[in-house]
Design a protein around this motif. Structure first.
Motif, short mmCIF file in Angstrom:
data_model
loop_
_atom_site.label_atom_id
_atom_site.label_comp_id
_atom_site.label_asym_id
_atom_site.label_seq_id
_atom_site.Cartn_x
_atom_site.Cartn_y
_atom_site.Cartn_z
N TYR A 104 7.02 -43.60 -50.08
CA TYR A 104 5.86 -44.07 -49.31
C TYR A 104 4.99 -42.90 -48.87
N PHE A 105 3.68 -43.11 -48.88
CA PHE A 105 2.71 -42.12 -48.45
C PHE A 105 1.76 -42.79 -47.46
N VAL A 106 1.66 -42.20 -46.25
CA VAL A 106 0.81 -42.77 -45.21
C VAL A 106 -0.10 -41.66 -44.68
N ASN A 107 -1.40 -41.89 -44.75
CA ASN A 107 -2.36 -40.86 -44.35
C ASN A 107 -3.63 -41.54 -43.84
N ASN A 108 -4.35 -40.87 -42.92
CA ASN A 108 -5.62 -41.43 -42.48
C ASN A 108 -6.81 -40.75 -43.14
N ASP B 5 13.02 -41.14 -54.14
CA ASP B 5 13.90 -41.50 -53.03
C ASP B 5 13.32 -42.74 -52.36
N GLU B 6 13.97 -43.87 -52.54
CA GLU B 6 13.46 -45.15 -52.03
C GLU B 6 13.41 -45.22 -50.51
N ASN B 7 14.06 -44.28 -49.84
CA ASN B 7 14.11 -44.29 -48.38
C ASN B 7 13.46 -43.05 -47.78
N VAL C 262 3.92 -53.10 -45.91
CA VAL C 262 4.00 -51.97 -46.83
C VAL C 262 5.43 -51.53 -47.09
N ILE C 263 6.23 -51.42 -46.04
CA ILE C 263 7.59 -50.87 -46.19
C ILE C 263 8.62 -51.98 -46.38
N LEU C 264 8.50 -53.05 -45.62
CA LEU C 264 9.46 -54.15 -45.75
C LEU C 264 9.06 -55.14 -46.83
N GLY C 265 7.83 -55.06 -47.30
CA GLY C 265 7.39 -55.91 -48.42
C GLY C 265 7.16 -57.36 -48.06
N GLY D 192 5.82 -46.54 -59.00
CA GLY D 192 6.81 -46.90 -57.99
C GLY D 192 6.51 -46.33 -56.62
N GLN D 193 5.65 -45.31 -56.55
CA GLN D 193 5.27 -44.79 -55.25
C GLN D 193 4.20 -45.69 -54.63
N VAL D 194 4.17 -45.73 -53.30
CA VAL D 194 3.28 -46.65 -52.57
C VAL D 194 2.44 -45.83 -51.60
N HIS D 195 1.14 -45.95 -51.72
CA HIS D 195 0.21 -45.21 -50.86
C HIS D 195 -0.50 -46.17 -49.91
N LEU D 196 -0.41 -45.86 -48.62
CA LEU D 196 -1.14 -46.60 -47.58
C LEU D 196 -2.21 -45.69 -47.01
N GLN D 197 -3.46 -46.07 -47.19
CA GLN D 197 -4.60 -45.35 -46.60
C GLN D 197 -4.99 -46.10 -45.32
N THR D 198 -4.82 -45.43 -44.17
CA THR D 198 -5.07 -46.12 -42.90
C THR D 198 -6.50 -45.98 -42.41
#
Length: 742
Positions: A444-448, A374-376, A731-734, A460-466
């Motif tokens: 998208y995956f966002v986690n600290n 799910d792209e959104n 990350v989200i808007l590219g 195709g999945q995108v992981h952001l490690q904060t």
């Protein structure tokens, strides 16, 4: 008289994308005992902060000269430029991610002074990212008790076995220039210098000591350990080496047979490695290897090696790629039969056991993985599903504003955590089918912190490690050296697997960037944007602060001290380093203390044990937002917690460090800089000293304010209230951020 008084040495250091390692390299080279040292650093258009770090070192030490290049020239050309700038009697080319052992530089100067060689050969050790250290396999050549102090190569032909690196030999500069030796472009650029200097030298000497620590980094260490067509550069490098032998005439003849064997040893290794020559170019590589074999095998006096190596020589000579490949397949099959099959069987058994635990849930997850992403849809989590907090919460809120099409869903541990979520925040409970579906289908995956190890990272999945703090303490794989901090059983291989899922990693400041580079080696993009959770500090109003203080029970007119100590690995449970009852009584009625224990602990019954004065010490450990507590307080009292880096953004509020166990903390946990030497304010080591710092007003004094300003300059440069927006846009808007200029 200085050991270096009549010898001068130039060290040339090409620099490119080594920010996490450069500081240690420079500190090891710039030995204060060596005044006759010139260090030339070539910033080869490094895209990170290496240029700034070089300039900082150059300002402090006049022996360092820095040349900044606008375009990347490559390692060979950078070294050649450094050579053209060199003025020393000798020149030493050192890689910027390696470092020297203690006292190496004075010992090198002494050996040069005593032997006056054309070339000084140096021993080294490989230092691996996981803490292993291996001496060089050629170390026996340095320890030969019968070897003369100075000799020629024909006296010790076995020295050609020493790997041909630029950094394991110090070369007399005039000798190098006279023979026209320069580094070439492309891969394996060391070899056309490393071998010829030995061929031509009248005086070779050796230093029987590990001098260079040769880093074996997990990621980004050596460009020659990547699949690339540029591995074919190796053939031109060997043509250059044999061309040099031709120019030496009779002087070069004794070296041909040994050099031919070294060439074949090297070419066969490059050909055999899976991470070198692209599959489609392997026939071409083999054919070129055969051409060099025919061109440079001595016409007489050369004996083929026996066994399998001799068979390989014959197949290369005949240019029989297909037969050689069959030989390789048969050899690999033999290895697998004896070892690999057992390892695979054990791995399959473990995987089967994991699958059978919770089989229905795993089956459901596998089915969901087959459905479209799910792209959104975005997953948010913080502190191992403890709730809505920290950098992920700030990014979630900004994403709702800038990217409303992306639906954000939080993962929480249980319904109790869910009840504390802000109104309108969508969530799933960890371990439910909704959670598995979310993890399988989200974009998208966002986690600290990290998601579980068994999470499958789909294409195709995108992981952001904060992350969730500036690393004063040692982190990531660097904890290998601190077993007490990890319990002695941390699975670093699993950690590396989690790191490999990251696409983006947030850095709060330059120290963080430097540490993350070493601690979390991976292919992710580092976002130097500041911490999104700190955006709130720039938007809070006086009215909001007053409301927070009232809600927490801070009496009007009182000074609120936020006491936020960190976790101690060497303690079994939580006990404040400061006796809060004594501190409250010592400070008087004008103060109230807000205790924020580390989230690892529960503070139940602590008030009774500590004998807190009623209403003077408030346990706010359960409060959901540390940012609220920072805004509601007047002073931060901490020890080694990363909260100090965030709190420093509140520039009118003092920070006090209570460092009563600093030495123990350094030994058991490890740190990345000396906080006691560069603090954000007053440092106290005893309760009496701490109370006096408040009573005397030193906490608010000019010295503390100056220290806080310098601390803020160093660690808060990226925090400006817009970090969350930068994260969402990238990350989200590219969107690509504008490049920072040096």
């Amino acid at each position: 008289m200085s050991l270096a008084s009549n010898i001068s040495l130039t060290v040339v250091i090409p620099v490119h994308k080594v920010y996490g390692y450069l500081r240690k390299c420079l500190e090891s080279v710039l030995d204060p005992e060596c005044p006759n040292l010139q260090v030339i650093a070539i910033n080869d258009a490094s895209p990170d902060a290496c240029g700034e770090l070089l300039d900082t070192f150059a300002e402090r030490d006049s022996r360092l000269q820095v040349r900044h290049l606008d375009e990347n020239a490559g390692l060979g050309e950078a070294r050649n430029l450094g050579l053209s700038m060199a003025t020393g009697d000798y020149v030493w080319f050192i890689d910027s991610d390696d470092y020297l052992t203690a006292d190496t530089m004075p010992l090198v100067f002494r050996r040069l002074r005593e032997t006056r060689p054309d070339v000084l050969l140096l021993d080294y050790a490989r230092v691996y990212w996981d803490g292993r250290i291996h001496r060089s396999v050629q170390r026996h050549l340095f320890a030969d008790p019968d070897a003369p102090e100075v000799f020629r190569l024909e006296d010790r032909l076995e020295l050609l076995e020493i790997l041909p690196f630029a950094w394991n030999r110090v070369i007399r500069r005039e000798f190098m220039l006279r023979h026209g030796l320069r580094f070439t472009k492309g891969y394996y650029e060391d070899s056309p210098v490393a071998y010829p200097v030995l061929f031509a030298a009248d005086r070779i000497s050796m230093l029987d000591r590990v001098t260079v620590c040769y880093r074996q980094r997990r990621q980004g260490a050596s460009i020659t350990k990547t699949v690339s067509a540029r591995h074919l550069d190796v053939f031109e490098q060997y043509r250059s080496i044999f061309g040099f032998l031709d120019r030496l005439g009779e002087r070069g003849e004794p070296f041909r047979a040994s050099m031919f064997d070294r060439m074949m040893w090297h070419l066969l290794i490059v050909f055999a490695k899976k991470d070198r020559v692209p599959r489609e170019l392997r026939p071409k590589f083999f054919h070129e290897m055969s051409r060099l074999y025919t061109a440079y095998r001595p016409k007489s006096g050369h004996i083929l090696p026996g066994g399998l190596q001799g068979l390989k020589y014959r197949l290369v000579e005949r240019d029989t790629f297909a037969l050689f490949s069959l030989l390789k397949v048969l050899n690999i099959g033999r290895i697998l039969v004896h070892g690999g099959l057992r390892r695979r069987a054990r791995a399959a058994a473990r995987a089967t056991a994991r699958f059978l635990r919770g089989r229905a849930g795993r089956l459901y997850y596998r089915v969901q993985l087959c459905l479209p992403i799910d792209e959104n849809l975005a997953v948010y989590a913080a502190y191992w599903y403890r709730g809505y907090a920290c950098n992920p919460a700030a990014i979630y809120e900004k994403s709702r504003e800038l990217a409303p099409r992306v639906r954000g869903v939080w993962v929480v541990r249980d319904r109790g955590q869910a009840a504390n979520l802000p109104a309108g925040v969508e969530y799933v409970i960890a371990g439910t089918r909704g959670h598995l579906r979310l993890m399988a289908r989200a974009k998208y995956f966002v986690n600290n912190v990290n998601f579980p190890d068994d999470l499958v990272k789909r294409r195709g999945q995108v992981h952001l490690q904060t992350q969730h703090g500036t690393p004063l303490k040692v982190m990531g794989i660097e904890q290998i050296g601190y077993p007490l901090a990890t319990g002695g059983d941390m699975d670093f291989e699993a950690l590396l697997g989690r790191i490999d899922r990251w696409d983006f990693l947030i850095s709060a400041n330059r120290l963080t960037t430097e540490v993350w580079d070493r601690s979390y080696p991976g292919r992710h993009e580092l976002l130097e944007i500041g911490y999104p959770r700190n955006d709130r500090f720039f938007r809070a109003t006086d009215r909001e602060v007053a409301r927070l203080r009232a809600e927490l029970g801070v009496p009007e007119g009182a000074r609120a001290i936020l006491y936020a100590p960190t976790h101690r690995d060497y303690l079994l449970g939580f006990e404040p380093m400061v006796h809060l009852g004594r501190l409250a009584r010592g400070l008087g009625d004008d103060y109230v203390i807000l205790l924020r224990a580390h989230y690892f602990y529960r503070t139940r019954d602590l008030a009774t044990r500590q004998g807190w004065p009623a209403g003077r010490v408030l346990d706010v450990s359960a409060h959901p937002a540390i940012e609220d507590l920072c805004l509601a307080s007047d002073v931060l009292l901490t020890d080694y917690s990363s909260i100090m880096f965030d709190y420093a953004n509140l520039d009118d509020r003092p920070i006090v460090i209570y460092a009563n166990d600093w030495d123990t903390y350094v030994r058991t946990r490890g740190v990345n800089f000396d906080l006691t030497a560069e603090p954000p304010g007053v440092v106290a080591t005893t309760e009496a000293g701490l109370i006096e710092a408040f009573r005397s007003g030193a906490v608010w004094g000019d010295v503390a304010a100056k220290a806080r300003a310098e601390f803020r300059r160093r660690f808060c440069a990226y925090d400006d209230g817009n970090a969350a927006e930068r994260a969402v846009r990238r990350v989200i808007l590219g969107e690509r951020p504008p490049e920072r200029r040096r």
